[in-house]
Design a protein around this motif. Sequence first.
Motif, PDB file in Angstrom:
ATOM      1  N   TRP A 181     -30.096  47.848  14.923  1.00  0.00           N
ATOM      2  CA  TRP A 181     -29.791  48.272  13.557  1.00  0.00           C
ATOM      3  C   TRP A 181     -30.218  47.214  12.550  1.00  0.00           C
ATOM      4  O   TRP A 181     -30.332  46.022  12.872  1.00  0.00           O
ATOM      5  N   LEU A 182     -30.365  47.644  11.318  1.00  0.00           N
ATOM      6  CA  LEU A 182     -30.354  46.761  10.164  1.00  0.00           C
ATOM      7  C   LEU A 182     -28.969  46.908   9.543  1.00  0.00           C
ATOM      8  O   LEU A 182     -28.593  48.003   9.109  1.00  0.00           O
ATOM      9  N   GLU A 187     -21.118  44.405   5.673  1.00  0.00           N
ATOM     10  CA  GLU A 187     -20.468  44.557   6.973  1.00  0.00           C
ATOM     11  C   GLU A 187     -20.317  43.230   7.715  1.00  0.00           C
ATOM     12  O   GLU A 187     -19.735  43.191   8.796  1.00  0.00           O
ATOM     13  N   ILE A 188     -20.855  42.146   7.164  1.00  0.00           N
ATOM     14  CA  ILE A 188     -20.819  40.842   7.811  1.00  0.00           C
ATOM     15  C   ILE A 188     -19.935  39.913   6.983  1.00  0.00           C
ATOM     16  O   ILE A 188     -20.255  39.584   5.837  1.00  0.00           O
ATOM     17  N   GLU A 189     -18.846  39.461   7.582  1.00  0.00           N
ATOM     18  CA  GLU A 189     -17.889  38.621   6.853  1.00  0.00           C
ATOM     19  C   GLU A 189     -18.484  37.260   6.518  1.00  0.00           C
ATOM     20  O   GLU A 189     -18.339  36.768   5.398  1.00  0.00           O
ATOM     21  N   ASP A 190     -19.120  36.620   7.486  1.00  0.00           N
ATOM     22  CA  ASP A 190     -19.695  35.296   7.270  1.00  0.00           C
ATOM     23  C   ASP A 190     -20.939  35.167   8.133  1.00  0.00           C
ATOM     24  O   ASP A 190     -20.848  35.015   9.354  1.00  0.00           O
ATOM     25  N   VAL A 191     -22.107  35.218   7.516  1.00  0.00           N
ATOM     26  CA  VAL A 191     -23.352  35.186   8.276  1.00  0.00           C
ATOM     27  C   VAL A 191     -23.567  33.830   8.941  1.00  0.00           C
ATOM     28  O   VAL A 191     -24.358  33.711   9.877  1.00  0.00           O
ATOM     29  N   GLN A 192     -22.840  32.800   8.476  1.00  0.00           N
ATOM     30  CA  GLN A 192     -22.958  31.472   9.076  1.00  0.00           C
ATOM     31  C   GLN A 192     -21.892  31.219  10.135  1.00  0.00           C
ATOM     32  O   GLN A 192     -21.616  30.066  10.475  1.00  0.00           O
ATOM     33  N   ILE A 263     -26.342  39.451  18.875  1.00  0.00           N
ATOM     34  CA  ILE A 263     -25.627  38.713  17.843  1.00  0.00           C
ATOM     35  C   ILE A 263     -24.374  39.510  17.473  1.00  0.00           C
ATOM     36  O   ILE A 263     -24.424  40.733  17.298  1.00  0.00           O
ATOM     37  N   GLU A 264     -23.283  38.809  17.345  1.00  0.00           N
ATOM     38  CA  GLU A 264     -22.002  39.420  16.989  1.00  0.00           C
ATOM     39  C   GLU A 264     -22.134  40.285  15.740  1.00  0.00           C
ATOM     40  O   GLU A 264     -22.628  39.844  14.706  1.00  0.00           O
ATOM     41  N   GLY A 265     -21.729  41.557  15.850  1.00  0.00           N
ATOM     42  CA  GLY A 265     -21.752  42.466  14.717  1.00  0.00           C
ATOM     43  C   GLY A 265     -23.080  43.139  14.444  1.00  0.00           C
ATOM     44  O   GLY A 265     -23.152  44.061  13.631  1.00  0.00           O
TER      45      GLY A 265
END
Length: 276
Positions: A181-182, A187-192, A263-265
């Motif tokens: 997916w893109l 939808e991503i809380e913290d990309v880091q 990758i998570e999420g």
Amino acid sequence: MKYLRIGLPGYETPVALHEGKYYDLSAAAVDIDGDFLNAGGIATTAGFPEIDIEDARIAPPIAKPNAIVCIGMNYAAHCAESGAEPPAEPVVFYKHPNTIVGPHDDVEIPRASTRTDWEVELGVVLAKRASYLESEEEALGCIAGFVVANDLSEREFQIERSGGQFSKGKACPTFTPLGPWLVTPDEIEDVQALRLWSKVNGEARQDSSSKDMIFSVARIIHHMSQFMAFDAGDLLLTGTPEGVALSGRFPYLKAGDTVEVGIEGLGSTRNPTVQA
């Protein structure tokens, strides 16, 4: 929102995944490409028909971008296993967009290759043109979404036969599996703070976190915008953590292997390898 594409190469259908249901976006988008992303994608799936994807090929989640911009040596532990010092500025190379394949498509081991390697990477897709950005905050506002990528590499081509740059070992056909997916930034809380992992034939290889990046996603986009212009739909690959075959701890890939990265999420890819 999660965007994906289904169907055979050249005949993909744009799809949205929302709250566990798949929706056909054909009425609103020719494809998941720069034009679609620059227009903001879709705000809601209301009015779009549901679609059954059970027997469909999952294609790369974005149509061919104008550029794949890659950052090397962006995790300190990977620098150490590669025998390199952490860079003072982002190390940059490019991959050909025609290296992109789907999350379950075959990966080809190049002819004469004995050192084909895997690299799980966080992919970032741009939503709009980004040039001479004023701040890292502005850079974050240019992101359409995030995607799982496997930045495959042929190490002999990349290092011993490079001629001084990475492209020979990075641009082999099928060397950029993407998907499934893109995923939009909301939808991503913290990309880091995302877990990244890879496996070969079910055995663990990489297991790290994007918090270990030397240069953050925002810093990379801001920095690179001072030297080049990103266009909507372009793909940025942000580097890989430790645990690749180049370290000497694992064998390189061969035809018949299966390589997985996740990758998570963001989901995961699972690609069988075949001889080119």
